[in-house]
Enzyme design. Structure first.
Site, short mmCIF file in Angstrom:
data_model
loop_
_atom_site.label_atom_id
_atom_site.label_comp_id
_atom_site.label_asym_id
_atom_site.label_seq_id
_atom_site.Cartn_x
_atom_site.Cartn_y
_atom_site.Cartn_z
CB THR A 32 41.56 54.32 29.37
OG1 THR A 32 41.88 53.15 30.10
CG2 THR A 32 42.25 55.51 30.02
NE ARG A 72 44.15 45.42 35.49
CZ ARG A 72 44.02 46.36 34.57
NH1 ARG A 72 43.31 47.43 34.82
NH2 ARG A 72 44.59 46.22 33.39
CB VAL A 73 46.64 49.25 39.70
CG1 VAL A 73 47.03 50.57 39.03
CG2 VAL A 73 45.92 49.52 41.02
CG ASP A 101 47.69 51.27 30.85
OD1 ASP A 101 46.74 50.50 31.06
OD2 ASP A 101 47.62 52.22 30.06
N GLY A 121 44.20 50.73 26.40
CA GLY A 121 44.30 49.36 25.91
C GLY A 121 44.71 48.40 27.01
CB ALA A 122 46.08 45.01 26.66
N GLY A 123 46.29 46.96 29.70
CA GLY A 123 47.20 47.51 30.69
C GLY A 123 48.38 46.62 31.03
#
Ligand code: ASP
Length: 341
Positions: free
Chosen positions: A224, A252-253, A255, A275-277
């Site tokens: 991101t 898919r969405v 953070d 990072g890992a949403g």
């Protein structure tokens, strides 16, 4: 956990400074010629732009961050506000082609779709976001346009139609880097699934692309871009943009466009997360860090506490700016830098 090379939690020196979190190969880009700006009438606030290029992005892309920070600083120098500067920085990163945003946004698992998320927010209450948006070169501009409507978030086809009405859509060809990354993902994911045949079950069961699953083995990739800014009047702003995580189902969405998870800004701070949403949303990370800063915790400490909410092997990166301070931190590596005007 590695520390930024330059100290955080105090006023930044003027100029653009690169801050590789791993303190190693990325190297500092050094000072760039950004001349001091006049402080606003209220005085006392040092204009500052902090930019990141995504948790897990290579440090060799640090030059893209310094260019983006410089773009934001130039906007502040021209007397525009914090939100305009944050957007200018993110536009530079979206146009770069290497970062997972805008031109460089990851291809989804069908090898064709690019779905992007972006958000903007500032301490005056302006708020806008888009999710699963296609065919737009600068999703951050679509998010900014949403902030001028009665809504805060538009998604999918509705967001694309809205962006078209704002003249923001066009031919959005994935960059060479996005195609390269896609090819790498396909071969890595194919190998991964051969070795762990059960690992793909949830994705396989709910697969919703036109392309059959077996033809669509791809790899993961994420990242991101984001910017947090303080202007001379003390306004604080954040802007973020991403091509999202891969592999992921269509629609898919993560953070990035979700208020309080991937971003937050208020009178006390602006926070951007990468990072890992799927893990970040469970902690409402941006809002959590904001509240800690609001209660008086220095940003550097708030970021450390934020990272400590996750297992060390999870990719997480955070940047924040408060009324007086700034900080950036990641669990494994993240190109980021700041420009003080
Ligand atoms: N947070 C982004 C998402 O989950 C990806 C990233 O920042 O690496 O969509």
């Amino acid at each position: 956990m590695l520390e930024p090379r330059l100290p955080t939690g105090r006023a930044a020196p003027r100029g653009v400074f690169a801050m590789p979190i791993d303190g190693g190969e990325g190297g500092a880009a050094g000072e760039i010629d950004v001349r001091p700006a006049e402080l606003g009438q209220s005085g006392g606030f040092q204009p500052l732009v902090v930019v990141h290029g995504g948790a897990g992005a290579p440090m060799t892309w640090l030059d893209g961050c310094t260019h983006a920070a410089e773009a934001g600083a130039a906007v502040l120098k021209n007397g525009l506000d914090a939100l305009s500067a944050a957007i200018a920085s993110v536009i530079a990163l979206e146009a770069d082609g290497r970062f997972n945003a805008g031109l460089g946004a990851s291809l989804k698992l069908d090898g064709d779709a690019v779905e992007m998320d972006a958000a903007v927010m500032d301490s005056t209450g302006r708020l806008g976001a888009v999710a699963a948006l296609q065919d737009v070169r600068h999703p951050v501009l679509a998010a900014r346009a949403v902030a001028d409507t009665a809504h805060w978030l538009l998604v999918g086809d509705g967001a694309r139609e809205f962006a078209a009405r704002c003249s923001l859509t066009g031919n959005h060809e994935p960059s060479a880097r996005a195609r390269e990354r896609y090819a790498e993902v396909v071969s890595e994911l194919a190998r991964f699934w051969c070795e762990s045949p059960d690992a793909d079950l949830p994705l396989r069961r709910f697969w919703n692309y036109a392309l059959p699953w077996d033809e669509a083995l791809k790899k993961w990739g994420c990242g991101t871009v984001g910017a947090v800014v303080r202007d001379a009047t003390g306004q604080l702003a954040v802007a973020t943009s991403t091509g999202g995580a891969v592999p992921a189902l269509r629609g898919r969405v993560g953070d990035t466009p979700i208020i309080g998870s991937g971003f937050y800004a208020g009178p006390r701070a602006a926070v951007a997360v990468t990072g890992a949403g799927e893990q970040i949303v469970r902690t409402l990370l941006a809002n959590t860090v904001y509240r800690w800063i609001e209660t008086g915790l220095p940003p550097a400490d708030a970021l450390k506490q934020g990272l400590a909410l996750f297992p060390p092997d999870v990719d997480i990166g955070i940047i924040a700016v408060s009324e007086r301070e700034s900080a950036g931190l990641s669990s494994r590596g993240m190109p980021w830098c700041q420009a003080a005007v």
